[in-house]
Scaffold this motif. Structure first.
Motif, PDB file in Angstrom:
ATOM      1  N   GLY A  54      39.937 -10.526  22.123  1.00  0.00           N
ATOM      2  CA  GLY A  54      40.705 -10.762  20.908  1.00  0.00           C
ATOM      3  C   GLY A  54      40.040 -11.738  19.958  1.00  0.00           C
ATOM      4  N   GLU A  55      38.719 -11.828  20.026  1.00  0.00           N
ATOM      5  CA  GLU A  55      37.975 -12.761  19.183  1.00  0.00           C
ATOM      6  C   GLU A  55      37.081 -12.030  18.184  1.00  0.00           C
ATOM      7  OE1 GLU A  55      36.216 -16.123  21.186  1.00  0.00           O
ATOM      8  OE2 GLU A  55      37.467 -15.753  22.940  1.00  0.00           O
ATOM      9  N   VAL A  56      37.603 -10.927  17.663  1.00  0.00           N
ATOM     10  CA  VAL A  56      36.816 -10.101  16.752  1.00  0.00           C
ATOM     11  C   VAL A  56      36.547 -10.851  15.453  1.00  0.00           C
ATOM     12  CG1 VAL A  56      36.754  -7.956  15.438  1.00  0.00           C
ATOM     13  CG2 VAL A  56      37.685  -7.979  17.754  1.00  0.00           C
ATOM     14  N   PHE A  57      35.283 -10.887  15.111  1.00  0.00           N
ATOM     15  CA  PHE A  57      34.824 -11.517  13.873  1.00  0.00           C
ATOM     16  C   PHE A  57      34.446 -10.417  12.900  1.00  0.00           C
ATOM     17  CE2 PHE A  57      30.973 -12.780  11.470  1.00  0.00           C
ATOM     18  CZ  PHE A  57      31.534 -13.758  10.676  1.00  0.00           C
ATOM     19  N   VAL A  58      35.023 -10.466  11.708  1.00  0.00           N
ATOM     20  CA  VAL A  58      34.702  -9.491  10.668  1.00  0.00           C
ATOM     21  C   VAL A  58      33.756 -10.172   9.687  1.00  0.00           C
ATOM     22  CG1 VAL A  58      35.613  -8.013   8.846  1.00  0.00           C
ATOM     23  CG2 VAL A  58      36.948  -8.385  10.939  1.00  0.00           C
ATOM     24  N   PRO A  59      32.518  -9.667   9.587  1.00  0.00           N
ATOM     25  CA  PRO A  59      31.552 -10.280   8.660  1.00  0.00           C
ATOM     26  C   PRO A  59      32.045 -10.241   7.217  1.00  0.00           C
ATOM     27  CG  PRO A  59      30.477  -8.696  10.103  1.00  0.00           C
ATOM     28  CD  PRO A  59      31.954  -8.544  10.293  1.00  0.00           C
ATOM     29  N   GLU A  60      31.571 -11.187   6.444  1.00  0.00           N
ATOM     30  CA  GLU A  60      31.917 -11.237   5.031  1.00  0.00           C
ATOM     31  C   GLU A  60      31.370 -10.016   4.313  1.00  0.00           C
ATOM     32  OE1 GLU A  60      31.056 -14.481   1.931  1.00  0.00           O
ATOM     33  OE2 GLU A  60      31.584 -15.576   3.760  1.00  0.00           O
ATOM     34  N   LYS A  61      32.170  -9.503   3.404  1.00  0.00           N
ATOM     35  CA  LYS A  61      31.751  -8.337   2.622  1.00  0.00           C
ATOM     36  C   LYS A  61      30.692  -8.773   1.602  1.00  0.00           C
ATOM     37  CE  LYS A  61      33.681  -4.857  -0.446  1.00  0.00           C
ATOM     38  NZ  LYS A  61      34.880  -4.420  -1.160  1.00  0.00           N
ATOM     39  N   ALA A  62      29.629  -8.000   1.515  1.00  0.00           N
ATOM     40  CA  ALA A  62      28.571  -8.294   0.537  1.00  0.00           C
ATOM     41  C   ALA A  62      29.096  -8.061  -0.872  1.00  0.00           C
ATOM     42  CB  ALA A  62      27.366  -7.397   0.790  1.00  0.00           C
ATOM     43  N   PRO A  63      28.584  -8.813  -1.830  1.00  0.00           N
ATOM     44  CA  PRO A  63      29.022  -8.599  -3.212  1.00  0.00           C
ATOM     45  C   PRO A  63      28.662  -7.192  -3.692  1.00  0.00           C
ATOM     46  CG  PRO A  63      27.477 -10.458  -3.057  1.00  0.00           C
ATOM     47  CD  PRO A  63      27.606  -9.859  -1.703  1.00  0.00           C
ATOM     48  N   SER A  64      29.478  -6.662  -4.564  1.00  0.00           N
ATOM     49  CA  SER A  64      29.253  -5.328  -5.099  1.00  0.00           C
ATOM     50  C   SER A  64      27.961  -5.284  -5.909  1.00  0.00           C
ATOM     51  CB  SER A  64      30.425  -4.914  -5.997  1.00  0.00           C
ATOM     52  OG  SER A  64      30.144  -3.684  -6.611  1.00  0.00           O
ATOM     53  N   THR A  65      27.242  -4.186  -5.760  1.00  0.00           N
ATOM     54  CA  THR A  65      26.025  -3.982  -6.555  1.00  0.00           C
ATOM     55  C   THR A  65      26.325  -3.172  -7.808  1.00  0.00           C
ATOM     56  OG1 THR A  65      25.485  -1.923  -5.426  1.00  0.00           O
ATOM     57  CG2 THR A  65      24.588  -3.966  -4.478  1.00  0.00           C
ATOM     58  N   GLY A  66      27.539  -2.622  -7.863  1.00  0.00           N
ATOM     59  CA  GLY A  66      27.901  -1.779  -8.995  1.00  0.00           C
ATOM     60  C   GLY A  66      27.480  -0.330  -8.790  1.00  0.00           C
ATOM     61  N   LYS A  67      26.730  -0.057  -7.726  1.00  0.00           N
ATOM     62  CA  LYS A  67      26.301   1.312  -7.440  1.00  0.00           C
ATOM     63  C   LYS A  67      27.386   2.037  -6.674  1.00  0.00           C
ATOM     64  CE  LYS A  67      21.457   0.037  -7.308  1.00  0.00           C
ATOM     65  NZ  LYS A  67      20.243  -0.030  -6.511  1.00  0.00           N
ATOM     66  N   LYS A  68      27.433   3.351  -6.827  1.00  0.00           N
ATOM     67  CA  LYS A  68      28.407   4.170  -6.134  1.00  0.00           C
ATOM     68  C   LYS A  68      27.682   5.180  -5.258  1.00  0.00           C
ATOM     69  CE  LYS A  68      31.947   3.630  -9.581  1.00  0.00           C
ATOM     70  NZ  LYS A  68      33.010   4.259 -10.325  1.00  0.00           N
ATOM     71  N   VAL A  69      28.366   5.591  -4.219  1.00  0.00           N
ATOM     72  CA  VAL A  69      27.810   6.562  -3.284  1.00  0.00           C
ATOM     73  C   VAL A  69      28.796   7.714  -3.160  1.00  0.00           C
ATOM     74  CG1 VAL A  69      27.125   6.938  -0.884  1.00  0.00           C
ATOM     75  CG2 VAL A  69      26.632   4.761  -1.986  1.00  0.00           C
ATOM     76  N   ALA A  70      28.273   8.913  -3.024  1.00  0.00           N
ATOM     77  CA  ALA A  70      29.129  10.079  -2.819  1.00  0.00           C
ATOM     78  C   ALA A  70      28.614  10.852  -1.616  1.00  0.00           C
ATOM     79  CB  ALA A  70      29.103  10.979  -4.052  1.00  0.00           C
ATOM     80  N   VAL A  71      29.531  11.431  -0.879  1.00  0.00           N
ATOM     81  CA  VAL A  71      29.178  12.301   0.234  1.00  0.00           C
ATOM     82  C   VAL A  71      29.593  13.698  -0.174  1.00  0.00           C
ATOM     83  CG1 VAL A  71      29.579  12.857   2.653  1.00  0.00           C
ATOM     84  CG2 VAL A  71      29.522  10.452   1.907  1.00  0.00           C
ATOM     85  N   VAL A  72      28.631  14.606  -0.185  1.00  0.00           N
ATOM     86  CA  VAL A  72      28.905  15.980  -0.603  1.00  0.00           C
ATOM     87  C   VAL A  72      28.762  16.872   0.615  1.00  0.00           C
ATOM     88  CG1 VAL A  72      28.207  17.863  -2.113  1.00  0.00           C
ATOM     89  CG2 VAL A  72      28.003  15.488  -2.903  1.00  0.00           C
ATOM     90  N   GLU A  73      29.834  17.565   0.939  1.00  0.00           N
ATOM     91  CA  GLU A  73      29.809  18.471   2.068  1.00  0.00           C
ATOM     92  C   GLU A  73      29.716  19.887   1.519  1.00  0.00           C
ATOM     93  OE1 GLU A  73      32.609  19.825   5.783  1.00  0.00           O
ATOM     94  OE2 GLU A  73      33.065  17.978   4.748  1.00  0.00           O
ATOM     95  N   ARG A  74      28.832  20.653   2.109  1.00  0.00           N
ATOM     96  CA  ARG A  74      28.743  22.036   1.672  1.00  0.00           C
ATOM     97  C   ARG A  74      29.030  22.935   2.845  1.00  0.00           C
ATOM     98  NH1 ARG A  74      23.633  24.967   1.861  1.00  0.00           N
ATOM     99  NH2 ARG A  74      22.449  24.066   3.549  1.00  0.00           N
ATOM    100  N   ASP A  75      29.424  24.137   2.562  1.00  0.00           N
ATOM    101  CA  ASP A  75      29.709  25.085   3.629  1.00  0.00           C
ATOM    102  C   ASP A  75      28.422  25.397   4.370  1.00  0.00           C
ATOM    103  OD1 ASP A  75      32.368  25.261   2.923  1.00  0.00           O
ATOM    104  OD2 ASP A  75      32.009  26.878   1.478  1.00  0.00           O
ATOM    105  N   PRO A  76      28.504  25.489   5.703  1.00  0.00           N
ATOM    106  CA  PRO A  76      27.306  25.848   6.449  1.00  0.00           C
ATOM    107  C   PRO A  76      26.857  27.262   6.112  1.00  0.00           C
ATOM    108  CG  PRO A  76      29.218  25.751   7.899  1.00  0.00           C
ATOM    109  CD  PRO A  76      29.661  25.300   6.537  1.00  0.00           C
ATOM    110  N   PRO A  77      25.557  27.526   6.197  1.00  0.00           N
ATOM    111  CA  PRO A  77      25.082  28.894   5.884  1.00  0.00           C
ATOM    112  C   PRO A  77      25.643  29.902   6.886  1.00  0.00           C
ATOM    113  CG  PRO A  77      23.286  27.516   6.700  1.00  0.00           C
ATOM    114  CD  PRO A  77      24.497  26.640   6.590  1.00  0.00           C
ATOM    115  N   ASP A  78      25.850  31.105   6.406  1.00  0.00           N
ATOM    116  CA  ASP A  78      26.369  32.188   7.286  1.00  0.00           C
ATOM    117  C   ASP A  78      25.300  32.692   8.202  1.00  0.00           C
ATOM    118  OD1 ASP A  78      28.852  31.969   6.194  1.00  0.00           O
ATOM    119  OD2 ASP A  78      28.483  33.492   4.664  1.00  0.00           O
TER     120      ASP A  78
END
Length: 98
Positions: free
Chosen positions: A74-98
């Motif tokens: 019960g001694e879980v330490f959550v690291p400090e969140k890094a400051p925002s860089t202003g960059k965004k990330v997207a995950v694009v999922e596509r249908d697998p090929p037939d």
């Protein structure tokens, strides 16, 4: 990830399991996950100098142990969140090929 492996192993050998988990979290927010899914055999353990004469140090198992110990106590330490860089990330999922 640049984890200080010798320092985290030293903390474990000293019995400071929570300290070992916190040392891991200096560079890795999810040591319990990485200790289970990362291919340590092809990364850390492959270059382990102990492995030249014996089995390499089981880095993944030690990482998993330290993270699980921290949570169990019960001694879980959550690291400090890094400051925002202003960059965004997207995950694009596509249908697998037939």
């Amino acid at each position: 990830m640049e984890i200080d492996i010798p320092a985290f192993i030293k903390l474990i050998s000293d019995g400071d399991y929570v300290g070992a988990a916190r040392k891991l979290k200096e560079r890795n927010s999810l040591p319990a996950v990485c200790g289970r899914v990362c291919p340590q055999e092809d990364q850390c353990e492959k270059v382990c100098i102990v492995g030249k004469k014996d089995d390499p140090v089981a880095i993944g198992r030690l990482e998993r142990f330290a993270a699980d110990w921290e949570r169990a106590k019960g001694e879980v330490f959550v690291p400090e969140k890094a400051p925002s860089t202003g960059k965004k990330v997207a995950v694009v999922e596509r249908d697998p090929p037939d």
